[in-house]
Design an enzyme around this catalytic site. Structure first.
Site, short mmCIF file in Angstrom:
data_model
loop_
_atom_site.label_atom_id
_atom_site.label_comp_id
_atom_site.label_asym_id
_atom_site.label_seq_id
_atom_site.Cartn_x
_atom_site.Cartn_y
_atom_site.Cartn_z
N THR A 46 0.88 -1.28 -0.08
CA THR A 46 0.13 -0.11 0.02
C THR A 46 0.85 1.27 0.07
OG1 THR A 46 -0.05 -0.11 2.37
CG2 THR A 46 -1.95 -1.14 1.09
N THR A 48 1.95 4.37 1.58
CA THR A 48 2.58 4.95 2.74
C THR A 48 3.37 3.73 3.20
OG1 THR A 48 1.15 6.56 3.18
CG2 THR A 48 2.51 6.09 4.76
N CYS A 49 2.71 2.42 3.11
CA CYS A 49 3.60 1.33 3.95
C CYS A 49 4.71 1.12 2.86
CB CYS A 49 2.60 0.24 4.03
SG CYS A 49 1.19 0.47 5.05
N SER A 50 4.72 1.13 1.53
CA SER A 50 5.51 0.77 0.78
C SER A 50 6.65 1.95 0.51
CB SER A 50 5.12 0.09 -0.54
OG SER A 50 4.51 -0.93 -0.42
N LEU A 54 7.94 0.67 5.77
CA LEU A 54 8.81 -0.33 5.46
C LEU A 54 10.40 0.16 5.10
CD1 LEU A 54 9.89 -3.35 5.84
CD2 LEU A 54 8.75 -3.77 3.46
#
Length: 160
Positions: A46, A48-50, A54
């Site tokens: 997703t 922001t996560c990517s 992370l």
């Protein structure tokens, strides 16, 4: 009710994909006798996560470990295959344990679930970061909906 500082990480068993195939792993195994940073994201791959969450921990892994952390764990309510592919796509290379919580078992036990049905995501985990020592939470930062401020790798470094 969400987990709080001073409380023990719930004992649950999850499955993750390793180079040897699918393996069970328990939270007791992950947290017992160790200082652990656990950060959670609403979903692998997703935005922001990517783009930020992370990658920040991948970049700061050595600095975090230098503060006495034995293990860095990334959790998402995704299946083991997705988490394994996400690790490869982000060159995690073993620096972070990618922990799939496919059924939301640990997420619910921590009381940190979010309802993502409005976005066609179903049950997901709130974005957060915690520090635990020997299975007891010593710090917990939970993001406000849509925010990415208190659970970043840089924010965790300040906690340590």
């Amino acid at each position: 009710m969400s987990i709080k500082v001073g409380e023990r990480i719930p004992s649950v068993t999850l499955k993750h994909l390793t180079e040897s195939g699918m393996q069970e792993i328990g939270t007791d195994e992950i947290f017992a006798g160790r200082k652990v940073v656990l950060f959670a994201v609403p979903g692998a791959f997703t935005p922001t996560c990517s783009a930020k969450h992370l990658p920040g921990f991948v970049e700061q892994a050595e600095a975090i470990r230098a503060k006495g952390v034995d293990q860095i764990v990334c959790m998402a309510v995704n299946d083991p295959f997705v988490m394994h592919a996400w690790a490869k796509a982000n060159n995690v290379n073993g620096r972070i344990l990618m922990l799939p919580d496919g059924n939301g078992t640990l997420t619910r036990a921590l009381g940190l679930e979010m309802d993502g049905t409005a976005y066609n995501l179903g049950l997901r985990c709130q974005r957060f970061a915690l520090v635990a020592e020997d299975g007891v939470v010593t710090a917990l930062n939970v993001e406000k909906p849509g925010a990415f401020e208190v659970s970043s790798a840089e924010a965790v470094l300040k906690l340590l």
